[in-house]
Write a protein that holds these residues in place. Structure first.
Motif, PDB file in Angstrom:
ATOM      1  N   LYS A  63      -1.284   0.829   1.334  1.00 24.60           N
ATOM      2  CA  LYS A  63      -0.351   0.859   0.073  1.00 24.60           C
ATOM      3  C   LYS A  63      -0.608  -0.310  -0.599  1.00 24.60           C
ATOM      4  CE  LYS A  63       4.343   1.630  -1.486  1.00 24.60           C
ATOM      5  NZ  LYS A  63       5.631   1.953  -1.050  1.00 24.60           N
ATOM      6  N   LEU A  64      -0.442  -1.405   0.003  1.00 26.78           N
ATOM      7  CA  LEU A  64      -0.340  -2.875  -0.493  1.00 26.78           C
ATOM      8  C   LEU A  64      -1.735  -3.135  -1.262  1.00 26.78           C
ATOM      9  CD1 LEU A  64       1.422  -5.093   2.061  1.00 26.78           C
ATOM     10  CD2 LEU A  64       2.305  -4.130  -0.246  1.00 26.78           C
ATOM     11  N   GLN A 116      -0.357   2.008   7.480  1.00 25.83           N
ATOM     12  CA  GLN A 116      -0.221   2.748   6.418  1.00 25.83           C
ATOM     13  C   GLN A 116       0.385   1.750   5.029  1.00 25.83           C
ATOM     14  OE1 GLN A 116       2.477   5.756   7.247  1.00 25.83           O
ATOM     15  NE2 GLN A 116       0.885   7.025   8.616  1.00 25.83           N
ATOM     16  N   GLU A 117       1.224   0.778   5.404  1.00 20.24           N
ATOM     17  CA  GLU A 117       1.654   0.019   4.594  1.00 20.24           C
ATOM     18  C   GLU A 117       0.632  -1.106   4.089  1.00 20.24           C
ATOM     19  OE1 GLU A 117       4.549  -2.027   2.139  1.00 20.24           O
ATOM     20  OE2 GLU A 117       4.892  -0.252   3.399  1.00 20.24           O
ATOM     21  N   GLU A 145      -3.690  -0.822  -2.399  1.00 22.21           N
ATOM     22  CA  GLU A 145      -3.876   0.187  -3.703  1.00 22.21           C
ATOM     23  C   GLU A 145      -3.193  -0.552  -4.738  1.00 22.21           C
ATOM     24  OE1 GLU A 145      -5.704   2.802  -4.179  1.00 22.21           O
ATOM     25  OE2 GLU A 145      -6.531   2.668  -2.289  1.00 22.21           O
ATOM     26  N   GLU A 146      -2.029  -1.160  -4.618  1.00 24.83           N
ATOM     27  CA  GLU A 146      -1.084  -1.810  -5.291  1.00 24.83           C
ATOM     28  C   GLU A 146      -2.056  -3.207  -5.869  1.00 24.83           C
ATOM     29  OE1 GLU A 146       2.511  -2.742  -3.742  1.00 24.83           O
ATOM     30  OE2 GLU A 146       3.567  -0.751  -3.702  1.00 24.83           O
ATOM     31  N   ARG A 151       2.667   2.716  11.122  1.00 24.58           N
ATOM     32  CA  ARG A 151       3.279   2.100   9.862  1.00 24.58           C
ATOM     33  C   ARG A 151       2.867   0.951   9.287  1.00 24.58           C
ATOM     34  NH1 ARG A 151       7.674   3.825  13.154  1.00 24.58           N
ATOM     35  NH2 ARG A 151       8.231   1.648  13.480  1.00 24.58           N
TER      36      ARG A 151
END
Length: 231
Positions: free
Chosen positions: A67-68, A63-64, A70-71, A60
């Motif tokens: 995501k961060l 994955q986080e 990409e942001e 997890r």
């Protein structure tokens, strides 16, 4: 081959007669095998009880992290293009302001209706019907339909529709129907729609109506049954 056979017999002999003896007194081979079994059991128990959850948490976290990242890339691109975005926002605001200027206010509606009427009279058309309908109020603007019936020759009716389209305010002609009269003239039957922006009080009223409708449509909480009976 004889040496291998002797080694095998020696190992097999170490596993004989273990029942009833303390594991600490076992020969080296059974003790090593027992220790290996205990180690495998501890590893399996640790995986089930602890490491499995840690691996899921690690997954997890990975994955986080993606995501961060990409942001971050998105916000970084926005930061690079911030000046261009500001200019684009200003252009949109100017465009909206231009469109708003094409919408008459409530006080200017009478003048706009007069302009539509004069556009027909100026082309020599005969008005058989010019009837404003019921105003339909939207969220941020109001729509006024006008039933129109005029008669005249082909070129004058064409010029009239062109004049209406070129009015400084937004006016659309809808549901057009053109038929030929008995005397050879053309009869135009249409619905002209014009729009006006709402003043501040009307906008506030529309917001109150929308809020009241939202509250009415919201699901109501279930009433809890009272505990205990009547005395």
């Amino acid at each position: 081959m004889a040496d291998l056979k002797n080694i095998g017999d020696s190992l097999a002999a170490q596993f004989r007669g273990l029942n009833g003896r303390h594991p600490g007194l076992w020969p080296i081979a059974p003790r090593l095998l027992c220790a290996a079994g205990v180690f495998v059991g501890v590893v399996a128990l640790g995986w089930v009880a602890y490491w499995d959850g840690q691996m899921e948490e690690l997954s997890r976290g990975e994955q986080e992290e993606l995501k961060l990242k990409e942001e971050y890339k998105t916000k970084f691109q926005q930061a690079i293009n911030l000046e261009a975005l500001r200019k684009q926002k200003e252009q949109v605001a100017e465009f909206v302001a231009t469109l708003e200027k094409q919408l008459p206010s409530k006080a200017e509606m009478d003048a706009l209706l007069s302009d539509i009427n004069q556009a027909g009279l100026g082309r020599g058309l005969q008005f058989e019907l010019f009837k404003p309908g019921q105003v339909e109020v939207k969220d941020y603007y109001a729509e006024l339909p006008i039933s129109i019936k005029v008669s005249g020759n082909y070129h004058d009716i064409g010029a009239f529709t062109s004049d209406v389209a070129n009015l400084p305010r937004i006016v659309t002609l809808n549901n057009l129907s053109v038929i030929t009269g008995k005397d050879g003239t053309l009869n135009l039957d249409a619905t002209a729609k014009t729009f006006r922006y709402l003043d501040r009080d009307e906008v506030e009223e529309q917001r109150k109506i929308a809020a009241a409708k939202k509250a009415k449509d919201a699901p109501k909480p279930a009433l809890k049954a009272e505990k205990g009976g009547h005395k």
